[in-house]
Scaffold this motif. Structure first.
Motif, PDB file in Angstrom:
ATOM      1  N   VAL A   1       1.040   7.780  -6.097  1.00  0.00           N
ATOM      2  CA  VAL A   1      -0.029   8.763  -6.311  1.00  0.00           C
ATOM      3  C   VAL A   1       0.442  10.152  -5.890  1.00  0.00           C
ATOM      4  CG1 VAL A   1      -2.331   9.492  -5.570  1.00  0.00           C
ATOM      5  CG2 VAL A   1      -1.896   7.092  -6.102  1.00  0.00           C
ATOM      6  N   ALA A   2       1.122  10.237  -4.743  1.00  0.00           N
ATOM      7  CA  ALA A   2       1.595  11.530  -4.236  1.00  0.00           C
ATOM      8  C   ALA A   2       2.588  12.164  -5.196  1.00  0.00           C
ATOM      9  CB  ALA A   2       2.234  11.343  -2.861  1.00  0.00           C
TER      10      ALA A   2
ATOM     11  N   LEU B   1      -7.329   8.382  -0.865  1.00  0.00           N
ATOM     12  CA  LEU B   1      -6.514   8.896  -1.971  1.00  0.00           C
ATOM     13  C   LEU B   1      -7.406   9.311  -3.141  1.00  0.00           C
ATOM     14  CD1 LEU B   1      -3.569   6.322  -2.007  1.00  0.00           C
ATOM     15  CD2 LEU B   1      -3.433   8.734  -1.371  1.00  0.00           C
TER      16      LEU B   1
ATOM     17  N   TRP C   1       1.923   2.365  -3.441  1.00  0.00           N
ATOM     18  CA  TRP C   1       0.846   3.011  -4.196  1.00  0.00           C
ATOM     19  C   TRP C   1       0.622   4.443  -3.713  1.00  0.00           C
ATOM     20  CZ3 TRP C   1      -0.753   0.972  -8.535  1.00  0.00           C
ATOM     21  CH2 TRP C   1      -0.765  -0.417  -8.720  1.00  0.00           C
ATOM     22  N   GLN C   2       0.625   4.636  -2.395  1.00  0.00           N
ATOM     23  CA  GLN C   2       0.451   5.975  -1.851  1.00  0.00           C
ATOM     24  C   GLN C   2       1.541   6.914  -2.344  1.00  0.00           C
ATOM     25  OE1 GLN C   2      -0.001   4.451   2.438  1.00  0.00           O
ATOM     26  NE2 GLN C   2      -1.118   6.379   2.505  1.00  0.00           N
TER      27      GLN C   2
ATOM     28  N   GLY D   1      -3.254  15.632   5.483  1.00  0.00           N
ATOM     29  CA  GLY D   1      -2.609  15.125   4.282  1.00  0.00           C
ATOM     30  C   GLY D   1      -2.612  16.129   3.152  1.00  0.00           C
TER      31      GLY D   1
ATOM     32  N   LEU E   1      -4.400   5.323  -9.390  1.00  0.00           N
ATOM     33  CA  LEU E   1      -5.483   4.996  -8.466  1.00  0.00           C
ATOM     34  C   LEU E   1      -6.374   3.889  -9.010  1.00  0.00           C
ATOM     35  CD1 LEU E   1      -6.600   8.451  -7.037  1.00  0.00           C
ATOM     36  CD2 LEU E   1      -5.967   6.430  -5.715  1.00  0.00           C
TER      37      LEU E   1
ATOM     38  N   LEU F   1       0.818  -1.213   0.000  1.00  0.00           N
ATOM     39  CA  LEU F   1       0.000   0.000   0.000  1.00  0.00           C
ATOM     40  C   LEU F   1       0.852   1.264   0.000  1.00  0.00           C
ATOM     41  CD1 LEU F   1      -2.717   1.480   0.230  1.00  0.00           C
ATOM     42  CD2 LEU F   1      -2.613   1.103   2.706  1.00  0.00           C
ATOM     43  N   SER F   2       1.916   1.278   0.804  1.00  0.00           N
ATOM     44  CA  SER F   2       2.732   2.495   0.908  1.00  0.00           C
ATOM     45  C   SER F   2       3.354   2.880  -0.432  1.00  0.00           C
ATOM     46  CB  SER F   2       3.828   2.301   1.959  1.00  0.00           C
ATOM     47  OG  SER F   2       4.659   1.201   1.630  1.00  0.00           O
TER      48      SER F   2
ATOM     49  N   THR G   1      -7.689   3.490   2.850  1.00  0.00           N
ATOM     50  CA  THR G   1      -6.645   4.461   2.489  1.00  0.00           C
ATOM     51  C   THR G   1      -6.700   4.789   1.004  1.00  0.00           C
ATOM     52  OG1 THR G   1      -5.236   3.633   4.270  1.00  0.00           O
ATOM     53  CG2 THR G   1      -4.173   4.921   2.529  1.00  0.00           C
ATOM     54  N   VAL G   2      -6.944   3.772   0.189  1.00  0.00           N
ATOM     55  CA  VAL G   2      -7.059   4.021  -1.259  1.00  0.00           C
ATOM     56  C   VAL G   2      -8.275   4.898  -1.533  1.00  0.00           C
ATOM     57  CG1 VAL G   2      -7.358   2.936  -3.523  1.00  0.00           C
ATOM     58  CG2 VAL G   2      -5.875   1.864  -1.812  1.00  0.00           C
TER      59      VAL G   2
ATOM     60  N   SER H   1      -9.053  12.653  -2.350  1.00  0.00           N
ATOM     61  CA  SER H   1      -8.120  13.772  -2.530  1.00  0.00           C
ATOM     62  C   SER H   1      -7.920  14.074  -4.009  1.00  0.00           C
ATOM     63  CB  SER H   1      -6.773  13.448  -1.872  1.00  0.00           C
ATOM     64  OG  SER H   1      -6.926  13.319  -0.482  1.00  0.00           O
TER      65      SER H   1
END
Length: 848
Positions: free
Chosen positions: A650-651, A682, A646-647, A847, A666, A643-644, A678-679, A685
């Protein structure tokens, strides 16, 4: 006869009318005295209330009322009555003494100090005052000195208390002072002897204890247990705790404490034997066997607990408690299957048990217990509607069912109906005033309302009522840590560890507290103790604390060496060791060194996803986003469940301004990770960045409906509601959601709450939140603009202009036209009417 009777009534009425209000009050008072002396306390109190209808300043009636309710254990009511008496008669020594003593018993430090001062005024020669007065004053003196860490003041108060005890050995408050001084000086043997003397002076019959004596007795027992722990007297500790259980048999928290202690000592067989002995003495009471089965499930495993129940249910004849509560134990069996993972079958079994119980004469109370158990299962399966129907069924014929009231109160809190929840929970508290779970639920309701003072009070009460149980102690300590009350948090954790010395979660929390206090020596002791208790299970936690200790002391080289050694010790080769060193460089602010080492790591392990992730993380920190994005694409291809990664991807794409690329990432993350919250955040956002605020709100609302206690989701939803909408309903909804943010020292939360307060017209509340928010988020133009709006509304034009200028400087030219427009409009409004407000903007999302 009729005429005479009428005449008699008329004469009585005439005579009554001739009585003055003072005479009526006195008659009621004399009646009350007779009733109370005769044991009819309830009617006596009614008569005293009648006195106050005619004479609210009747000294003797008020004093008698206060003494009576105090003797019954209603210290809150007694305190209020003595307070009124002291206001009406400032020189009444009995009222001042009672207020001082009750303040000491209930932890009202400031009030105790105030009324001890009144006692000093009434008795200028304290040495000539009654011994009870001297003891109360010295106890307050000691507490005040301890609060200030005034060792000389503590010693002086203790010496005076020792002198008092020589002449009056039964002065409990004086003895408490002497005990507290011995504890503060770590004179454990002396403290043990003084506690023993204090216990010997107490009535042997618990029923003969008043509320304050009961509180004092509990404290003496608890202090003795702590001292015995310090002395290493395990036999004495076990004996003392069993004695305490025998004295207070209805306090189940004490029994849980003994079980935790047995477990911490590795004496599971002794714990089980003690539980089985309780069953033998319980007759038809099901609670001891229920507790045994729960113990077996937690410590021996679900299979052992099921085997125990199956064996008991197959006995012929059945034990007395099983005969009287067969449905209860069959329901417990279904619950064990549920916990073992056989959920659907367990729910079916529980429904069958309930159906059979409804037709075989099982008591309504047992059936309700089964319904509550089924409701909890339904919650776990996501069937909220079914669970709530079961609870309402129970409450429809038993409105005082505590377990049903707890569930209903919890759901009302989830629904943000905190007022209704508190009504339900207070009613439950009237039935079970010593239930720590109810106190915890009330704390949750107050947290949701943003009332942190009452939340703290309830959490502290839960710790007290649970006998410093680990879970309640951890909850309260974390609250105190969030409020920077480090010494208080330390005290709570140490008290809990005295009764559960091997609880690693408590010890880890104590370590974090000592790190926050910069008490490095004690923090090192905590790490050593963690490694000693659970070297494998707690290795990561101990390592994190050790790293924080090095970082907190700026021991960069020690930190690098430690992380390198730990990485190698974990058996993950050079990747873990190098990653640890890179992490140490980042923590120390040495980004160039981290870049150099991560580049070398990639050269050494060019195809390793872990090395790529480390390198991408450092590149992202250096704002080399295009390179980071390429490496992260490799990582998610190799480890699609990470997951981290993917985060981070995206960031990076979002920061590059490529929202289409971020959206494509995403899409892939959602296809891989499904309904991960969490996804979803994202995605929200991303929608906000594209201007689809309603789409973002819909996602956050769905997340909020699932877990309304998630404070990040709550903040972001409230922020979006005030961004996208201007109607009163949405503003009210945002406020209801954001109330819990009040008083929290996180700048993003402060900004959201402060902006909502501004929108609601509460300028002082807005100012109190937005000034620290702007200080904490100095580079956020929106937060600076929000504070400027508040200054403008308060007529502080120069400060408003300064905030607008600061916000404008923080916006890159052309990057945020909407924000630039709001600033322009705000400036114009300020010049036109310096005290006026301006158009609405948004809170700050976590965030963002």
């Amino acid at each position: 006869m009729v005429k005479k009777y009428v005449l008699a009534l008329t004469l009585v009425g005439a005579l009554s009318a001739c009585q003055s209000t003072e005479e009526k009050a006195e008659n009621y008072y004399q009646s009350a005295v007779k009733l109370i002396d005769g044991g009819d306390v309830d009617r006596g109190l009614v008569e005293l209330r009648n006195v106050f209808r005619y004479d609210g300043q009747h000294h003797d009636a008020r004093a008698l009322y206060a003494r009576t309710v105090r003797a019954r254990g209603d210290l809150k009511e007694a305190y209020g009555q003595y307070l009124r008496l002291a206001e009406q008669y400032p020189d009444d020594p009995a009222a001042a003494l009672a207020l001082t003593e009750i303040s000491l018993a209930t932890g009202r430090g400031e009030e105790g100090l105030r009324y001890a001062g009144v006692l000093r005024r009434i008795h200028p020669d304290l040495a000539a005052a009654p011994a009870e007065v001297q003891a109360a004053v010295r106890a307050v003196d000691f507490a005040a000195a301890a609060q200030k860490k005034d060792s000389a003041g503590m010693a002086e108060a203790a010496a005076a208390a020792v002198t008092l005890l020589r002449g009056a050995p039964d002065l409990a408050l004086a003895r408490q002072v002497v005990i507290a001084e011995n504890l503060s000086q770590q004179r454990w043997e002396a403290a043990r002897d003084e506690i023993a003397a204090g216990l010997a002076a107490m009535p042997s019959d618990a029923a003969a204890l008043g509320a304050e004596d009961r509180l004092m007795l509990r404290r003496l027992y608890e202090m003795r247990l702590g001292v015995l722990q310090q002395l290493g007297d395990k036999v004495g500790f076990e004996t003392g705790l069993k004695e305490m259980i025998a004295y207070f048999p209805d306090e189940t928290a004490l029994q849980a404490t003994l079980l935790r202690w047995y477990v911490s000592e590795g004496r599971l067989d002794d714990a089980e034997a003690w539980l089985r002995a309780r069953i033998a003495a319980a007759g038809a009471d099901p609670e001891p066997r229920i507790t045994l089965v729960q113990f077996l499930a937690e410590l021996r495993g679900g299979k052992a607990a099921l085997a125990e129940l199956d064996t008991v249910l197959a006995q012929d004849p059945l034990p007395a408690d099983v005969v009287a509560n067969a449905a209860t134990f069959r329901g417990q069996r279904a619950n064990l299957r549920y916990l073992q993972g056989d959920r659907a079958a367990a729910v079916t079994e529980m429904r069958d048990v309930i159906k059979a119980a409804e037709g075989d004469g099982t008591t309504a109370a047992q059936i309700d217990r089964l319904r509550i158990g089924l409701a909890k299962m339904e919650v776990g399966l996501g069937n909220q509607v079914g669970a709530r129907q079961l609870v309402e069924t129970v409450l429809s014929h038993d409105a005082t069912n505590i377990d049903a009231m707890k569930l209903k109160g919890n759901w009302l809190i989830d629904d943000d109906k905190t007022g209704d929840a508190l009504v339900v929970l207070r009613a439950a508290l009237g039935q079970a005033p010593r239930d720590p779970e109810l106190m915890t639920l009330m704390a949750r309701a107050y947290e949701r309302e943003g009332n942190r003072d009452l939340m703290a009070e309830m959490l502290a009460r839960a710790v007290e009522l649970s006998s410093s149980a680990p879970e309640t102690s951890l909850r309260y300590a974390n609250f105190l840590l969030s409020d920077k009350k480090l010494r208080s948090a330390e005290d709570v954790l140490i008290d809990a560890l005295r009764l559960a010395p091997a609880d690693v979660q408590l010890l880890a929390a104590l370590g974090r507290t000592h790190v926050a206090m910069k008490d490095w020596a004690r923090a090192e002791q905590d790490v050593s103790r963690l490694r000693e208790l659970a070297p494998e299970q707690m290795r990561e936690m101990a390592d994190q604390l050790q790293a924080q200790i090095f970082a907190g002391q700026n021991r960069t080289e020690d930190l690098s060496q430690f992380l390198t050694e730990r990485g190698a010790a974990q058996g993950e080769g050079s990747l873990a060791a190098e990653a640890a060193v890179i992490q140490a460089n980042i923590v120390a602010g040495k980004l160039d060194a981290a870049l150099s080492r991560s580049e070398a790591l990639m050269a050494k392990l060019p195809d390793d996803p872990g090395a790529k992730y480390v390198r991408a993380t450092v590149l992202s920190l250096a704002r080399r986003d295009q390179e980071a994005a390429g490496l992260l694409e490799d990582v998610v291809a190799a480890q699609p469940r990470l997951l981290s990664a993917w985060q981070a991807l995206v960031a990076v794409q979002t920061r590059r301004g490529d929202l289409d690329a971020a959206g494509a990432v995403l899409d892939r993350a959602e296809a891989t990770l499904g309904e991960d919250p969490t996804v979803k955040m994202l995605r929200a956002s991303w929608l906000e960045a594209r201007g689809d605020l309603e789409g973002a709100i819909a996602i956050y609302q769905a997340l909020y409906d699932q877990r309304s206690d998630n404070i990040v989701v709550a903040n972001n939803l409230a922020s979006l509601l005030t961004t996208a909408r201007n109607d009163d309903e949405s503003l009210s909804r945002a406020y209801t959601i954001a109330r819990r943010l009040r008083g929290l020292a996180m700048p993003a939360f402060q900004d959201t709450y402060g902006w909502i307060a501004f929108r609601r017209g509460d300028m002082q509340e807005a100012l109190a939140a937005l000034e620290p928010a702007a200080a904490g988020l100095r580079n956020d133009p929106q937060v600076q603009f929000h504070l400027g709006q508040v200054y403008a509304a308060l007529g502080r034009a120069d400060e408003a202009r300064g905030q607008y200028d600061r916000a404008a400087q923080l916006i890159p030219a052309g990057s945020n036209p909407a924000m630039e427009t709001r600033l322009s409009e705000a400036r114009a409004a300020l010049e036109a009417a310096p005290a006026a407000g301006a158009p609405a903007a948004a809170g700050t999302k976590v965030g963002q």
